[in-house]
Design an enzyme around this catalytic site. Structure first.
Site, PDB file in Angstrom:
ATOM      1  N   ARG A  73       0.841  -1.198   0.000  1.00 54.70           N
ATOM      2  CA  ARG A  73       0.000   0.000   0.000  1.00 54.70           C
ATOM      3  C   ARG A  73       0.879   1.252   0.000  1.00 54.70           C
ATOM      4  NH1 ARG A  73      -1.996   0.850   4.388  1.00 54.70           N
ATOM      5  NH2 ARG A  73      -1.360  -0.995   5.537  1.00 54.70           N
ATOM      6  N   TYR A 215      -1.255  -3.453  -6.939  1.00 53.33           N
ATOM      7  CA  TYR A 215      -0.978  -4.324  -5.784  1.00 53.33           C
ATOM      8  C   TYR A 215      -2.028  -4.248  -4.676  1.00 53.33           C
ATOM      9  CZ  TYR A 215       2.171  -7.310  -3.104  1.00 53.33           C
ATOM     10  OH  TYR A 215       2.731  -8.381  -2.448  1.00 53.33           O
ATOM     11  N   LYS A 224      -9.579  -2.664   1.626  1.00 52.00           N
ATOM     12  CA  LYS A 224      -9.344  -1.503   2.497  1.00 52.00           C
ATOM     13  C   LYS A 224     -10.174  -0.295   2.042  1.00 52.00           C
ATOM     14  CE  LYS A 224      -6.089  -3.939   4.474  1.00 52.00           C
ATOM     15  NZ  LYS A 224      -6.237  -4.530   5.789  1.00 52.00           N
ATOM     16  N   HIS A 244     -10.888  -2.810  11.367  1.00 55.84           N
ATOM     17  CA  HIS A 244      -9.761  -3.596  10.880  1.00 55.84           C
ATOM     18  C   HIS A 244      -9.499  -4.722  11.882  1.00 55.84           C
ATOM     19  CE1 HIS A 244      -5.265  -3.523   9.499  1.00 55.84           C
ATOM     20  NE2 HIS A 244      -5.967  -4.330   8.756  1.00 55.84           N
ATOM     21  N   SER A 266      -1.494  -3.811  10.035  1.00 59.21           N
ATOM     22  CA  SER A 266      -1.132  -4.753   8.966  1.00 59.21           C
ATOM     23  C   SER A 266       0.162  -5.480   9.314  1.00 59.21           C
ATOM     24  CB  SER A 266      -0.940  -3.999   7.651  1.00 59.21           C
ATOM     25  OG  SER A 266      -2.129  -3.364   7.276  1.00 59.21           O
ATOM     26  N   ALA A 267       0.203  -6.774   8.987  1.00 62.11           N
ATOM     27  CA  ALA A 267       1.401  -7.600   9.173  1.00 62.11           C
ATOM     28  C   ALA A 267       1.857  -7.682  10.635  1.00 62.11           C
ATOM     29  CB  ALA A 267       2.540  -7.113   8.264  1.00 62.11           C
ATOM     30  N   CYS A 268       0.878  -7.733  11.559  1.00 60.76           N
ATOM     31  CA  CYS A 268       1.181  -7.940  12.986  1.00 60.76           C
ATOM     32  C   CYS A 268       0.651  -9.294  13.458  1.00 60.76           C
ATOM     33  CB  CYS A 268       0.562  -6.846  13.840  1.00 60.76           C
ATOM     34  SG  CYS A 268       1.492  -5.311  13.796  1.00 60.76           S
ATOM     35  N   GLY A 269       0.408 -10.205  12.530  1.00 55.95           N
ATOM     36  CA  GLY A 269       0.004 -11.553  12.934  1.00 55.95           C
ATOM     37  C   GLY A 269      -1.499 -11.758  13.077  1.00 55.95           C
ATOM     38  N   LYS A 270      -2.306 -10.906  12.428  1.00 53.19           N
ATOM     39  CA  LYS A 270      -3.761 -11.104  12.516  1.00 53.19           C
ATOM     40  C   LYS A 270      -4.183 -12.428  11.911  1.00 53.19           C
ATOM     41  CE  LYS A 270      -6.323  -7.698  10.938  1.00 53.19           C
ATOM     42  NZ  LYS A 270      -5.335  -6.728  10.440  1.00 53.19           N
ATOM     43  N   ASN A 272      -2.394 -15.083  11.549  1.00 56.78           N
ATOM     44  CA  ASN A 272      -1.937 -16.182  12.412  1.00 56.78           C
ATOM     45  C   ASN A 272      -2.842 -16.352  13.623  1.00 56.78           C
ATOM     46  OD1 ASN A 272       0.200 -16.491  10.678  1.00 56.78           O
ATOM     47  ND2 ASN A 272       1.647 -15.352  11.949  1.00 56.78           N
ATOM     48  N   ASP A 291      -9.318 -10.215   8.760  1.00 55.44           N
ATOM     49  CA  ASP A 291      -8.839  -8.843   8.510  1.00 55.44           C
ATOM     50  C   ASP A 291      -9.872  -7.756   8.800  1.00 55.44           C
ATOM     51  OD1 ASP A 291      -6.709  -7.129   7.702  1.00 55.44           O
ATOM     52  OD2 ASP A 291      -7.607  -6.894   5.735  1.00 55.44           O
ATOM     53  N   ASN A 388       6.678  -8.260   2.023  1.00 55.42           N
ATOM     54  CA  ASN A 388       5.217  -8.135   1.938  1.00 55.42           C
ATOM     55  C   ASN A 388       4.656  -9.046   0.836  1.00 55.42           C
ATOM     56  OD1 ASN A 388       2.714  -6.972   2.831  1.00 55.42           O
ATOM     57  ND2 ASN A 388       2.705  -5.659   1.011  1.00 55.42           N
ATOM     58  N   ALA A 389       5.364 -10.147   0.526  1.00 62.24           N
ATOM     59  CA  ALA A 389       4.840 -11.130  -0.430  1.00 62.24           C
ATOM     60  C   ALA A 389       3.543 -11.709   0.143  1.00 62.24           C
ATOM     61  CB  ALA A 389       5.854 -12.243  -0.662  1.00 62.24           C
ATOM     62  N   ARG A 390       2.618 -12.044  -0.728  1.00 65.10           N
ATOM     63  CA  ARG A 390       1.281 -12.427  -0.254  1.00 65.10           C
ATOM     64  C   ARG A 390       0.769 -13.704  -0.911  1.00 65.10           C
ATOM     65  NH1 ARG A 390      -1.412  -8.826   3.659  1.00 65.10           N
ATOM     66  NH2 ARG A 390       0.126  -7.182   3.933  1.00 65.10           N
ATOM     67  N   ARG A 421       2.801  -4.082  17.609  1.00 63.49           N
ATOM     68  CA  ARG A 421       4.159  -4.554  17.909  1.00 63.49           C
ATOM     69  C   ARG A 421       4.809  -3.554  18.831  1.00 63.49           C
ATOM     70  NH1 ARG A 421       6.579  -8.196  14.121  1.00 63.49           N
ATOM     71  NH2 ARG A 421       5.010  -8.755  12.603  1.00 63.49           N
ATOM     72  N   ASN A 520      -0.403 -18.335  22.288  1.00 58.43           N
ATOM     73  CA  ASN A 520      -1.311 -17.225  22.599  1.00 58.43           C
ATOM     74  C   ASN A 520      -2.658 -17.729  23.122  1.00 58.43           C
ATOM     75  OD1 ASN A 520       0.625 -15.392  21.821  1.00 58.43           O
ATOM     76  ND2 ASN A 520      -0.167 -15.135  19.744  1.00 58.43           N
TER      77      ASN A 520
HETATM   78  O1  SAT Z   1      -3.867  -3.364   2.250  1.00 60.82           O
HETATM   79  S1  SAT Z   1      -3.457  -4.712   1.847  1.00 60.82           S
HETATM   80  O2  SAT Z   1      -4.621  -5.448   1.436  1.00 60.82           O
HETATM   81  O3  SAT Z   1      -2.466  -4.629   0.755  1.00 60.82           O
HETATM   82  C1  SAT Z   1      -2.731  -5.529   3.150  1.00 60.82           C
HETATM   83  C2  SAT Z   1      -2.640  -4.806   4.432  1.00 60.82           C
HETATM   84  O4  SAT Z   1      -2.010  -3.751   4.514  1.00 60.82           O
HETATM   85  O5  SAT Z   1      -3.193  -5.296   5.429  1.00 60.82           O
HETATM   86 MN    MN Z   2      -5.202  -5.627   7.110  1.00 60.14          MN
END
Ligand code: SAT
Ligand code: MN
Length: 609
Positions: A73, A215, A224, A244, A266-270, A272, A291, A388-390, A421, A520
């Site tokens: 993003r 992307y 989003k 979110h 984003s990318a904090c383990g949601k 998982n 998400d 940030n590979a998805r 984090r 957790n």
């Molecule tokens: O916004 S994305 O869908 O690219 C991923 C994120 O930031 O959570």
């Molecule tokens: Mn997100």
């Protein structure tokens, strides 16, 4: 289906106007069928943009490599174009909507030359449900069409619900790379340079215009853009919440069920946490969403949540059979991978996947041949998969998907979690004393910035209230007010209890103290019990902290560690409070609800008592 067959006159006109502006070679209305999905994938394979993966290991799956400038993003190119600047607030980029439309109309002129325009009718939430919202995305990217097929509900069935006069959110998307006569992409991910990218939202007219990026959240406009930024505005106006948040179903050993949601940046383990496999015997965790949560009040006064999405767009690096076996299973077939490594045997690979790569060579996310890694680690900056590979995977393929995940009535929520984090200060878990105290804590959440966003702040702690900083479509001060009002206008005893968690505490050597992942579940069990009026806790200046014996200790976590992550760090909190008072709250000016200053004064007083 062609445009002439559209039964909704407003929609037909909108598409025709877009065709006149963007000049595509052809136009297609998407029907959402499997054949259509397969055709989109074939088009991208033929254009050299997608690589089919090993059909035995990953049937029906492909890998894409994006342009190195288009990997996440772009927050500094994301706009909230409300009529008045003060309605966008200090945390959003604002441009006057007329001015922005003028700039973007110029960019859209002829932007689809040489390409096909796809018209994607999509539903966020089960098709036809009362809570669902319909959007129509126009795009020149078959990659976007294929991803939208997985992430949302697409096609003719949505048009049927829309009828001839239904309401939809119109979404423009163009990658911003028209093709000259005879020109082809030839393996080059199409996008526009950074200073031409725009991810724009018009909250009053409920429109989305995106240009120049292909992307994730920049291009899959249901996620989003619609389900958070535009939906947050709708939620404010209509008295509900668009957040979110992941949605979890937890069953205790006695068979009792509770649902909780959790907001993390984003990318904090949601993902998982949403798919966690509990290590505690007898406990069960299932996924409703990973998400986004839309929550409305039921007749019984409780909040009910639905997951508006239909798939997962998860961060690949770090995902492995230990950290998230359910995610690994979810993307075993019919999935799209973006910016992962490609092994010699046609499999995907990423950092911390749990093993090295077979053979001699691997192709990295930039398309370069590299020696096949022996272990699953790479030096920083030399990653084989982009951080940030998805993976894009259908939610229905998740082994732990809850049976209620598509229930249009939603699931009743008992608790909200907030987290980020934070290497220091914030304890493992902490329960707010009341709704307003919880809103206060949500408003001051901070987190280290991750690779999910292109930013020079990666690694630094920034305040990310409610994990909504990049996703709130209006003034955050008004957003806080909305949360406070919901508490004031409903029976607090029926509202979810609010908790703060931090899986990311580090010791002085910089090592994580808490092992996270399945462990957790120890914390989730305490939260579950607190929601039933059980679970041992001690009242402290920051809220209710579990007593030392309330949460069982994972292997490798000493009693001293446990004391460390469950204590009130007085100096740390004093600094936190001072920072909120000096740097955070003043940003919101007189839109910062006075109730939050009252909470800030109260916590400060408790520390000085
Ligand atoms: O916004 S994305 O869908 O690219 C991923 C994120 O930031 O959570
Ligand atoms: Mn997100």
């Amino acid at each position: 289906m062609n445009v002439q067959e559209l039964k909704h006159p407003g929609l037909k006109q909108w598409v025709e106007d877009a065709v006149a502006l963007m000049s595509p070679d052809s136009v297609e209305v998407c029907d959402g069928s499997k054949a259509e999905y397969d055709r989109m994938i074939q088009i991208t394979i033929d254009a050299g943009l997608a690589t089919p993966l090993n059909s035995e290991k990953l049937p029906g799956s492909v890998l894409f490599r994006s342009d190195p400038s288009d990997v996440a993003r772009v927050e500094n190119r994301t706009y909230i174009a409300s009529e008045r600047e003060e309605d966008a607030g200090p945390t959003n980029n604002w441009i006057n909507p007329a001015e922005l439309k003028k700039i973007m109309t110029e960019l859209y002129k002829g932007s689809m030359k040489g390409r096909t325009m796809y018209v994607i009718p999509f539903s966020m939430g089960p098709v036809g449900s009362d809570i669902a919202k319909i959007g129509v995305e126009i795009t020149d990217s078959p990659y976007v069409v294929a991803n939208m097929h997985i992430m949302t509900r697409v096609g003719t069935k949505v048009l049927e619900v829309l009828g001839s006069s239904g309401v939809y959110v119109p979404c423009f998307h163009s990658v911003g790379k028209p093709l000259g006569p005879g020109e082809k992409d030839q393996g080059q991910w199409p996008c526009a340079p950074l200073d031409k990218k725009y991810i724009s939202h018009f909250p009053e007219t409920r429109e989305i215009w995106s240009y120049g990026s292909g992307y994730g959240g920049n291009a899959l406009l249901g996620k989003k853009c619609l389900a958070l930024r535009i939906a947050s505005v709708l939620a404010r106006d209509e008295g509900w919440l668009a957040e979110h948040m992941l949605i979890l179903k937890i069953t205790n050993p006695e068979g009792e069920v509770k649902y909780i949601t959790g907001a993390f940046p984003s990318a904090c383990g949601k993902t998982n946490l949403a798919m966690l496999i509990p290590i505690l015997p007898g406990w069960k965790v299932e996924t409703v969403g990973d998400d986004i949560a839309w929550m409305k009040f039921g007749k019984d006064g409780r909040l009910y949540a639905i997951n508006p999405e239909a798939g997962f767009f998860g961060v690949a690096p770090g995902t492995n059979n230990e950290s998230n076996r359910n995610a690994m299973e979810s993307c075993k077939k019919n999935s799209i991978f973006t910016n992962c490594g490609l092994t010699e045997d046609g499999d995907v690979w990423w950092e911390l996947i749990g093993h090295g790569a077979p053979g001699k060579e691997i192709i990295d996310w930039k398309g370069n041949k590299r020696p096949a890694p022996q272990s699953d680690k790479s030096p920083k900056g030399e990653e084989i998969a982009h951080p940030n590979a998805r993976f894009t995977a259908p939610a229905s393929q998740c082994p732990c998907i809850a049976k209620e995940w598509e229930d249009p009535a939603g699931v009743p929520i008992s608790a909200f979690l907030f987290g980020g984090r934070r290497p220091k200060t914030i304890p493992l878990v902490n329960q707010a004393k009341s709704w307003i105290h919880g809103v206060f804590m949500g408003s001051i959440v901070g987190s280290e910035v991750t690779a999910a966003v292109i930013s020079d702040q990666v690694g630094q702690v920034r305040r990310d209230p409610f994990a909504m900083l990049p996703f709130c479509g209006y003034h955050m001060g008004d957003y806080f007010k909305h949360w406070i009002k919901l508490g004031q206008s409903h029976d607090e005893s029926k509202l979810p209890k609010i908790f703060f968690v931090n899986w990311f505490r580090k010791n002085d050597e910089g090592k994580f103290i808490w092992p996270g992942y399945g462990e957790n579940s120890r914390v989730l069990a305490w939260i579950f019990d607190r929601c039933s009026g059980k679970g041992k806790a001690e009242e402290t200046p920051i809220g209710f902290l579990p007593t030392l014996d309330a949460i069982t200790r994972p292997q490798g976590v000493s009693e001293t560690d446990m004391q460390e992550i469950l204590k009130v760090d007085i100096d740390g909190w004093k600094a936190e409070i001072a920072d909120v008072r000096k740097n955070h709250y003043p940003k919101f000016g007189d839109k910062l609800p006075k109730e939050l200053y009252t909470e800030l004064d109260a916590i400060e007083k408790r520390f000085n008592a």
